[in-house]
Design a protein around this motif. Structure first.
Motif, mmCIF file in Angstrom:
data_model
loop_
_atom_site.group_PDB
_atom_site.id
_atom_site.type_symbol
_atom_site.label_atom_id
_atom_site.label_comp_id
_atom_site.label_asym_id
_atom_site.label_seq_id
_atom_site.Cartn_x
_atom_site.Cartn_y
_atom_site.Cartn_z
ATOM 1 N N LYS A 1 0.844 -1.194 0.000
ATOM 2 C CA LYS A 1 0.000 0.000 0.000
ATOM 3 C C LYS A 1 0.879 1.244 0.000
ATOM 4 C CE LYS A 1 -3.824 -2.291 2.364
ATOM 5 N NZ LYS A 1 -4.750 -2.292 3.511
ATOM 6 N N PHE B 1 2.063 5.677 5.441
ATOM 7 C CA PHE B 1 1.604 4.733 6.447
ATOM 8 C C PHE B 1 2.776 4.196 7.268
ATOM 9 C CE2 PHE B 1 -1.340 3.841 2.740
ATOM 10 C CZ PHE B 1 -2.329 4.699 3.197
ATOM 11 N N ASP C 1 -1.407 5.802 11.199
ATOM 12 C CA ASP C 1 -1.497 4.475 11.800
ATOM 13 C C ASP C 1 -2.622 3.638 11.208
ATOM 14 O OD1 ASP C 1 -3.621 5.806 12.817
ATOM 15 O OD2 ASP C 1 -3.209 5.410 14.934
ATOM 16 N N HIS C 2 -3.359 4.170 10.228
ATOM 17 C CA HIS C 2 -4.372 3.411 9.511
ATOM 18 C C HIS C 2 -4.136 3.586 8.010
ATOM 19 C CE1 HIS C 2 -6.302 3.622 13.447
ATOM 20 N NE2 HIS C 2 -7.081 2.629 13.066
ATOM 21 N N ASP C 3 -4.409 2.539 7.258
ATOM 22 C CA ASP C 3 -4.165 2.581 5.816
ATOM 23 C C ASP C 3 -5.441 2.274 5.040
ATOM 24 O OD1 ASP C 3 -4.376 -0.020 6.535
ATOM 25 O OD2 ASP C 3 -2.487 -0.675 5.657
ATOM 26 N N MET C 4 -6.483 2.993 5.371
ATOM 27 C CA MET C 4 -7.782 2.714 4.757
ATOM 28 C C MET C 4 -7.848 3.117 3.289
ATOM 29 S SD MET C 4 -9.306 1.265 7.222
ATOM 30 C CE MET C 4 -10.983 1.192 6.618
ATOM 31 N N SER C 5 -7.131 4.170 2.911
ATOM 32 C CA SER C 5 -7.242 4.688 1.538
ATOM 33 C C SER C 5 -5.858 4.922 0.951
ATOM 34 C CB SER C 5 -8.048 5.993 1.522
ATOM 35 O OG SER C 5 -9.354 5.796 2.019
#
Length: 230
Positions: free
Chosen positions: A22, A26, A42-46
């Motif tokens: 990804k 991130f 700390d989040h890789d949603m998009s």
């Protein structure tokens, strides 16, 4: 493995894909030295993009130049055609260094896109064999034994190498992959930008002549087979 390694006409290679990478700012749970702490999400949603890595490692040739691994990064999906195209790209570039090779011994796991029952993958391999006039031997690892696939060691080194970095662009990811070393050798880095579709399969009628070309082991037909050029 021992038989293939001892045969001067055979080149052993190991192939496998790894989890999609990804692209974005991130956290990758790594560490890096610097005057200031690196800020990361700390989040890789998009993610901004996804890379599909395919690795090919040559195993039994003698010189350092020929032992160089190749990492191929796709921008679409992990499919039979993507892996077959990666193998084609690798051999087109490397075959001049392997003059006299008559057989490729390929060690791989039994993933869904490269299993010996995957009709499209078998079709592409038969085409590869006939086009390049080189035989292929497929040696599949048993379930839950992918860690014994030699290319996995390269993936482990790559993860350690770039985990402390923000892979915030495709160019950054490719650049960092190129600076990794495997036995003091930098890998070759290539891209495939083709868009692939999942679920490509052959009908039983179309696959029948392909199946007849597959020489399967009598004792392990699912895990060991070869293809000879015609």
């Amino acid at each position: 493995r021992a038989g293939a390694a001892a045969d001067p006409d055979t080149l052993r290679i190991s192939i496998d894909t790894k989890a999609k990478v990804k692209i974005g700012e991130f956290s990758r749970s790594g560490t890096a030295r610097g005057a200031q702490p690196v800020k990361a999400l700390d989040h890789d949603m998009s993610p901004d993009a996804l890379l599909v890595p395919l690795g090919i490692l040559e195993l039994n040739r003698g010189t350092a130049a020929i032992q160089q691994p190749m990492f191929i990064f796709g921008h679409s999906k992990e499919t039979s055609d993507f892996i077959a195209d990666g193998l084609e790209l690798w051999w087109t570039e490397r075959k001049s260094l392997h003059r006299g090779i008559k057989r490729l011994h390929i060690e791989l796991d039994n993933g869904p896109e490269i299993a010996s029952s995957r009709t499209q993958f078998m079709k592409r391999l038969v085409e590869f064999v006939d086009r390049h006039r080189v035989a292929i031997e497929l040696a599949y690892l048993p379930p839950y034994h992918s860690k014994y696939n030699p290319i996995e060691r390269c993936w482990g080194i790559l993860e350690q190498h770039w985990n402390g970095t923000l892979l915030d662009s495709v160019e950054c990811a490719l650049r960092w992959a190129a600076t990794m070393t495997w036995r003091r050798i930098h890998p070759l880095i290539r891209e495939i930008t083709t868009t692939y579709e999942r679920g490509v399969r052959l009908t039983k009628t179309v696959f029948r002549p392909i199946a007849e070309r597959l020489i399967r082991s009598e004792t392990l037909p699912k895990w060991s087979l070869s293809i000879q050029p015609v």
